[in-house]
Design a protein around this motif. Structure first.
Motif, mmCIF file in Angstrom:
data_model
loop_
_atom_site.group_PDB
_atom_site.id
_atom_site.type_symbol
_atom_site.label_atom_id
_atom_site.label_comp_id
_atom_site.label_asym_id
_atom_site.label_seq_id
_atom_site.Cartn_x
_atom_site.Cartn_y
_atom_site.Cartn_z
ATOM 1 N N LEU A 111 -9.437 22.416 -8.100
ATOM 2 C CA LEU A 111 -8.909 21.105 -7.621
ATOM 3 C C LEU A 111 -7.708 20.910 -7.180
ATOM 4 C CD1 LEU A 111 -10.480 18.538 -7.009
ATOM 5 C CD2 LEU A 111 -9.896 17.756 -9.288
ATOM 6 N N LYS A 132 -5.216 15.776 -6.558
ATOM 7 C CA LYS A 132 -6.515 15.372 -6.682
ATOM 8 C C LYS A 132 -6.585 15.265 -8.423
ATOM 9 C CE LYS A 132 -8.428 17.222 -2.475
ATOM 10 N NZ LYS A 132 -9.239 18.201 -1.808
ATOM 11 N N LEU A 134 -9.216 14.948 -11.755
ATOM 12 C CA LEU A 134 -10.831 15.080 -12.462
ATOM 13 C C LEU A 134 -11.305 13.487 -12.646
ATOM 14 C CD1 LEU A 134 -10.158 17.869 -15.091
ATOM 15 C CD2 LEU A 134 -11.509 17.961 -12.639
ATOM 16 N N HIS A 135 -10.421 12.731 -12.904
ATOM 17 C CA HIS A 135 -10.867 11.164 -13.300
ATOM 18 C C HIS A 135 -11.753 10.805 -12.218
ATOM 19 C CE1 HIS A 135 -10.613 7.357 -15.293
ATOM 20 N NE2 HIS A 135 -10.625 6.975 -13.761
ATOM 21 N N ARG A 137 -14.569 12.025 -11.244
ATOM 22 C CA ARG A 137 -15.702 12.765 -10.603
ATOM 23 C C ARG A 137 -16.537 13.186 -11.469
ATOM 24 N NH1 ARG A 137 -12.946 14.977 -5.869
ATOM 25 N NH2 ARG A 137 -10.527 14.438 -6.010
ATOM 26 N N THR A 138 -17.817 13.744 -10.838
ATOM 27 C CA THR A 138 -19.089 14.150 -11.460
ATOM 28 C C THR A 138 -19.004 15.686 -11.829
ATOM 29 O OG1 THR A 138 -20.107 12.209 -10.477
ATOM 30 C CG2 THR A 138 -21.608 14.097 -11.324
ATOM 31 N N CYS A 155 -15.031 16.440 -21.018
ATOM 32 C CA CYS A 155 -15.195 15.781 -19.593
ATOM 33 C C CYS A 155 -15.242 14.224 -19.666
ATOM 34 C CB CYS A 155 -16.485 16.293 -18.875
ATOM 35 S SG CYS A 155 -16.499 17.944 -18.531
ATOM 36 N N MET A 160 -14.625 11.484 -16.546
ATOM 37 C CA MET A 160 -15.704 12.154 -15.708
ATOM 38 C C MET A 160 -16.907 11.736 -15.921
ATOM 39 S SD MET A 160 -14.455 16.123 -15.357
ATOM 40 C CE MET A 160 -15.291 16.583 -13.795
ATOM 41 N N ASP A 192 -19.373 17.136 -8.250
ATOM 42 C CA ASP A 192 -18.123 17.794 -7.706
ATOM 43 C C ASP A 192 -17.765 18.962 -8.077
ATOM 44 O OD1 ASP A 192 -16.901 15.157 -6.340
ATOM 45 O OD2 ASP A 192 -17.149 14.475 -8.165
ATOM 46 N N ASP A 219 -17.145 19.615 -0.250
ATOM 47 C CA ASP A 219 -15.945 19.659 -1.166
ATOM 48 C C ASP A 219 -16.314 19.801 -2.634
ATOM 49 O OD1 ASP A 219 -17.739 17.372 -1.636
ATOM 50 O OD2 ASP A 219 -15.916 16.068 -1.646
ATOM 51 N N ALA A 220 -17.655 20.535 -2.960
ATOM 52 C CA ALA A 220 -17.759 20.745 -4.449
ATOM 53 C C ALA A 220 -17.555 22.229 -4.914
ATOM 54 C CB ALA A 220 -19.246 20.450 -4.636
#
Length: 317
Positions: A111, A132, A134-135, A137-138, A155, A160, A192, A219-220
């Motif tokens: 990321l 970027k 992690l907060h 995101r999936t 996570c 997440m 993500d 973008d994953a």
């Protein structure tokens, strides 16, 4: 009862084992000739699944039980020398901390483009960029076992959203949702990060195929810490080379060690680690309680006293 212990890859002290689970004759596998001699009398073998060779199984007519010190036992159970009457048990759940930490290492590195950051450091370039998070995101986790629960808990602490994909479970701690495998492509489309944790079997071979990869957003990222063969490596290579997904963190591969001429090595959007997901500097501290419990269980009840059974003795064997 003789126990042949393969110490390769683990720091297992026989004196600690004998003190915690007495009543066995523990012998360390050394050179091949000595190991084959000891195997002739061994009723139990302990070791990492992938270091136990078929020639030792063939030389062990009294063998009744193998305690693998790994989660996966597919390589061991595929050996033609493994007789139907031999029971196999594995280590389950103890690798949760290290597997979760490796996943975070790969997710954050992908990321935040750690490869680019290190390249700029080497070139002494000061280049501040938006970072970027992690907060928010999936993460979609394919395979909902005990290791996945460890990962999901962490996570959630990072803020997440956690989706699981499972063939059998409908709920588990720390997951926002669990979906059936039949809708894996839909679950991948929401992610993500698609993290692969499913065990390898005939039904999971290439479960992450071209269709699942096509469902992922550009973008994953894909993270595979399970087994190489659960991902269609050729389809993944094409997908990464054409930038149809943002990148991948890969700890496992169809052929290991990964050959030097494999194109994955040269892709700038790939981070490779050499199958270290389950490894830790305290592995035997983690494994010893489960190992001792099984040794005591075998003394008391035989197969019925074993935990984490992956292969039972064939009926009538």
């Amino acid at each position: 009862m003789k126990v042949l212990v393969f110490g390769e890859g683990v720091d297992l002290a026989l004196e600690d084992l004998a003190a915690a689970a007495p009543g066995y004759d523990y012998v360390l596998a050394t050179d091949e000739a000595a190991t084959l001699r000891e195997a002739a009398e061994a009723e139990i073998i302990i070791g990492l699944a992938h270091v136990i060779p078929g020639r030792v199984l063939a030389a062990a007519p009294r063998l009744r039980w193998i305690q693998a010190l790994t989660t996966g036992t597919d390589q061991l159970e595929a050996l033609p020398e493994l007789r139907p009457e031999v029971v196999v048990t594995a280590m389950r759940g103890i690798q949760g901390p290290q597997m979760a930490e490796l996943t975070f290492l790969l997710m954050l590195s992908l990321l935040r483009d750690i490869r680019g950051t290190l390249e700029r450091q080497a070139a002494r370039i000061w280049d501040r960029r938006p970072q970027k998070l992690l907060h928010g995101r999936t993460v979609t986790i394919l395979g909902v076992g005990s290791i996945a629960e460890h990962l999901a808990e962490r996570c959630r602490l990072f803020g997440m959203r956690v989706i699981g994909v499972s063939a059998g479970r409908q709920e588990a701690p720390h997951f926002d949702r669990i979906l059936p495998r039949e809708v894996l492509a839909d679950a991948a489309a929401q992610a993500d990060f698609l993290v692969v944790l499913v065990p390898f079997s005939a039904t999971t071979r290439h479960i992450v195929d071209a269709g699942v990869l096509a469902a992922m957003r550009p973008d994953a990222f894909l993270v595979n810490i399970a087994r190489g063969a659960v991902v269609d490596e050729a389809a993944l290579l094409a997908c990464l080379a054409e930038r149809r997904i943002a990148g991948a963190g890969l700890d496992v591969f169809a052929v290991e060690p990964l050959p030097a001429d494999n194109p994955l090595w040269g892709l700038p959007n790939v981070i490779i680690t050499p199958h270290v997901g389950g490894v830790s500097d305290i592995y035997m501290q983690q494994a010893l309680p489960a190992l001792v419990a099984n040794l005591r269980g075998w003394q008391a009840e035989g197969q019925a006293g074993l935990r984490n059974l992956t292969r039972a003795a064939a009926v009538g064997a």
